[in-house]
Design an enzyme around this catalytic site. Structure first.
Site, short mmCIF file in Angstrom:
data_model
loop_
_atom_site.label_atom_id
_atom_site.label_comp_id
_atom_site.label_asym_id
_atom_site.label_seq_id
_atom_site.Cartn_x
_atom_site.Cartn_y
_atom_site.Cartn_z
N LYS A 118 0.83 -1.21 0.00
CA LYS A 118 0.00 0.00 0.00
C LYS A 118 0.86 1.25 0.00
O LYS A 118 0.46 2.29 -0.51
CB LYS A 118 -0.97 -0.01 1.17
CG LYS A 118 -1.98 -1.12 0.99
CD LYS A 118 -3.31 -0.85 1.62
CE LYS A 118 -4.28 -1.92 1.16
NZ LYS A 118 -5.37 -2.17 2.04
N LYS A 191 -6.25 -10.52 -5.50
CA LYS A 191 -7.33 -10.67 -4.52
C LYS A 191 -8.38 -9.58 -4.74
O LYS A 191 -8.04 -8.43 -4.99
CB LYS A 191 -6.76 -10.53 -3.10
CG LYS A 191 -7.74 -10.86 -2.01
CD LYS A 191 -7.21 -10.44 -0.64
CE LYS A 191 -7.29 -8.94 -0.42
NZ LYS A 191 -8.66 -8.41 -0.27
N LYS A 194 -11.37 -3.84 -1.89
CA LYS A 194 -12.12 -2.59 -1.95
C LYS A 194 -11.34 -1.54 -2.71
O LYS A 194 -11.88 -0.81 -3.52
CB LYS A 194 -12.37 -2.06 -0.53
CG LYS A 194 -13.27 -2.90 0.34
CD LYS A 194 -13.66 -2.10 1.57
CE LYS A 194 -13.07 -2.49 2.89
NZ LYS A 194 -11.75 -2.71 3.22
#
Ligand code: ATP
Ligand code: MG
Length: 328
Positions: A118, A191, A194
């Site tokens: 991230k 995966k 969101k």
């Protein structure tokens, strides 16, 4: 209601985007199934969402948080049986989070895969906040505040839970055996998440997507160039993913899938998955709208959950302050 003999489960979802069927299969449906067995503490992790600047930029975070809170209930979590709350409504999380941050070696935090991935996605020019690095320390605080015995998570969160265990040595991870990792419909090597769904149309089926749109996304799911399901020749990742979604949502096994779909055209499998997903979404959305349309009742549920959580968390925080020598 709570009973003293039951083991405690603590879990939450970060308010970084719109909930999708992966979150439902890997987390929320599991909490709902377990709520008779365990004493559940379930929260919307809005303080954690602040660590991802691009996920919170330009949105009303509170509106998204309340959407997720209402979806938990719409997906079958009973707000009386489980303690359901928003993280920032219980200030003990931020306070114990700071104590944990001070107790956690930076070298452990730098090993976090989530920080590495991230940190790269986040706009580097905008500057990645230190919160992204310290995230696992806040997560350890979340768990410790309730003395949680179990922390049910999908595979992607396992490293953090293990780190929390290193920080506090207190709990076990409970992971669904199949379906803990639902993959993206547009790219079955990634995966379903969101954050990716915010950037890639057709990546996920959000729980609040119009059912027609969900059906289209499933019918367009990436498979491979073969026309039909062939268990003997090995399944393409995208086909395996569609089967997993179907099995998780219907409680069926791979053997049953094989019997039903071996030799079937991909279109038939996709239609079967779409039918089940559309039924699920229609059901969840009906209940969701009832909940959010009654603003006064929603406010009551939010306050009720926060009070229940604080009645436990406050004692734990006081203990932690004493342990640090900040209180006598
Ligand atoms: P983000 O992109 O912000 O990381 P996410 O969709 O990965 O969002 P998380 O907030 O990281 O969701 O995780 C919420 C819960 O849902 C966790 O228990 C996580 O393990 C589970 N989960 C997330 N994605 C999936 C998935 N694709 N399949 C199964 N479970 C999932
Ligand atoms: Mg994730």
């Amino acid at each position: 209601m709570t009973s003293p003999g039951r083991k405690r489960v603590l879990s939450g979802i970060t308010a970084t985007g719109r909930l999708h069927i992966g979150n439902y299969i890997g987390a929320i449906s599991l909490w709902a199934e377990n709520q008779d067995t365990y004493e559940n503490f379930l929260f919307v992790a809005d303080l954690h969402a602040l660590t991802i600047p691009e996920a919170v930029a330009g949105t009303s975070l509170r509106a998204r948080v309340e959407e997720i809170f209402a979806l938990y209930i719409a997906c079958g979590i009973d707000p009386e049986q489980s303690t359901l709350f928003v993280q920032s409504d219980v200030h003990e999380h931020a306070e114990l989070g700071w104590l944990m941050t001070c107790a956690t070696p930076v070298s452990w935090l730098e090993r976090s895969t989530q920080f590495k991935t991230k940190g790269k996605i986040a706009d580097v020019d905008a500057g990645v906040g230190a919160g992204l690095l310290c995230y696992p320390a806040l997560q350890a605080a979340d768990i410790l505040l309730y003395n949680a015995d179990y922390v049910p998570v999908g595979e992607d969160q396992q490293q953090h839970v293990e780190m929390s265990r290193d920080i506090a040595r207190r709990f076990n991870a409970l992971i669904r055996k199949s379906g803990s990792r639902i993959m993206g419909l547009d790219d079955p090597t990634a995966k379903m998440s969101k954050s990716l769904a915010e950037r890639q149309a057709g990546h996920a089926v959000a729980l609040l997507d119009p059912p027609d749109q969900a059906r289209r996304a499933i019918m367009r799911a990436v498979t491979d160039s073969r026309p039909a399901v062939d268990f003997g020749a090995g399944l393409a990742l995208g086909v395996d993913n569609l089967l997993t979604i179907l099995e998780c949502l219907t409680g069926t096994t791979r053997a049953q899938s094989q019997e039903r779909f071996d030799g079937a055209r991909y279109g038939a499998l996709k239609t079967a998955v779409a039918d089940v997903a559309v039924d699920l979404l229609t059901d969840i959305q009906g209940r969701y709208h009832e909940i959010v349309d009654d603003r006064a009742q929603l406010a009551k549920l939010l306050a009720h959950g926060a009070d229940r959580a604080r009645s436990i968390a406050a004692g734990k925080l006081a203990q932690a302050y004493r342990a640090c020598g900040l209180r006598s």
